[in-house]
Design an enzyme around this catalytic site. Structure first.
Site, PDB file in Angstrom:
ATOM      1  N   THR A  39       0.825  -1.209   0.000  1.00 18.37           N
ATOM      2  CA  THR A  39       0.000   0.000   0.000  1.00 18.37           C
ATOM      3  C   THR A  39       0.861   1.261   0.000  1.00 18.37           C
ATOM      4  O   THR A  39       2.053   1.233   0.281  1.00 18.37           O
ATOM      5  CB  THR A  39      -0.935   0.021   1.224  1.00 18.37           C
ATOM      6  N   ASP A  40       0.185   2.357  -0.299  1.00 19.46           N
ATOM      7  CA  ASP A  40       0.844   3.647  -0.240  1.00 19.46           C
ATOM      8  C   ASP A  40       0.563   4.311   1.113  1.00 19.46           C
ATOM      9  O   ASP A  40       0.009   3.679   2.013  1.00 19.46           O
ATOM     10  CB  ASP A  40       0.392   4.529  -1.410  1.00 19.46           C
ATOM     11  N   GLN A  41       0.888   5.577   1.238  1.00 17.64           N
ATOM     12  CA  GLN A  41       0.737   6.284   2.508  1.00 17.64           C
ATOM     13  C   GLN A  41      -0.724   6.368   2.962  1.00 17.64           C
ATOM     14  O   GLN A  41      -1.012   6.527   4.130  1.00 17.64           O
ATOM     15  CB  GLN A  41       1.327   7.693   2.366  1.00 17.64           C
ATOM     16  N   ILE A  79      -3.840   2.508   0.530  1.00 20.95           N
ATOM     17  CA  ILE A  79      -4.447   2.028  -0.712  1.00 20.95           C
ATOM     18  C   ILE A  79      -3.409   1.194  -1.462  1.00 20.95           C
ATOM     19  O   ILE A  79      -2.247   1.579  -1.558  1.00 20.95           O
ATOM     20  CB  ILE A  79      -4.920   3.210  -1.590  1.00 20.95           C
TER      21      ILE A  79
END
Length: 140
Positions: free
Chosen positions: A15-17, A20
């Site tokens: 995931t990203d920050q 997601i």
């Protein structure tokens, strides 16, 4: 053919920050499911490579409809949509919430090559593999 289902949980590192799933990971999910499908057919990819057969990706397409988030469990439905013994295409659908939310759709195309990168005619050179894959398409 009926879809084969590959179930998986989203890992934090995917995931990203914002928690997601990064878009590139969906292509990895497609590959994981494809390899699992081959394993279920007793067509282990590592064993096929050892026997001189490779199945490279010719194209891949992915449409993002709803995001997957860290901790989500999803089902990836895949099926072989085309197979002629030289090329193969698969379709993918990723659902979460027990099949209620369609998150992603996609497709990929592949061909069958020997280690010298020359096309392989599966029906003639690998008839057992040819029949297993052909049976999945004809089951529609």
């Amino acid at each position: 053919m009926e879809s084969m289902i590959y179930r998986r949980k989203v890992n934090y590192y995917e995931t990203d920050q914002m928690s997601i799933v990064h878009h590139s990971n969906y292509i990895r999910y497609f590959e994981e499911a494809r390899l699992e499908m081959l394993d279920q057919l007793d067509l282990n990819y590592a064993r096929m490579e050892q026997n001189g057969l490779i199945i490279p990706v010719l194209f891949v397409d992915c449409k993002y409809l709803q995001p997957l988030l860290y901790g989500d469990t999803f089902d990836l439905h895949l099926r072989i949509t085309k197979y002629d013994g030289i090329k193969m295409e698969l379709s993918y659908e990723i659902y979460k919430e027990d099949g209620k939310v369609l998150c992603t759709t996609g497709c990929s195309g592949h061909c069958f090559l020997d280690k010298e990168m020359k096309p392989v005619r599966m029906k003639r050179e690998y008839p057992e593999i040819y029949q297993k894959l052909k049976a999945l398409v004809q089951a529609e």
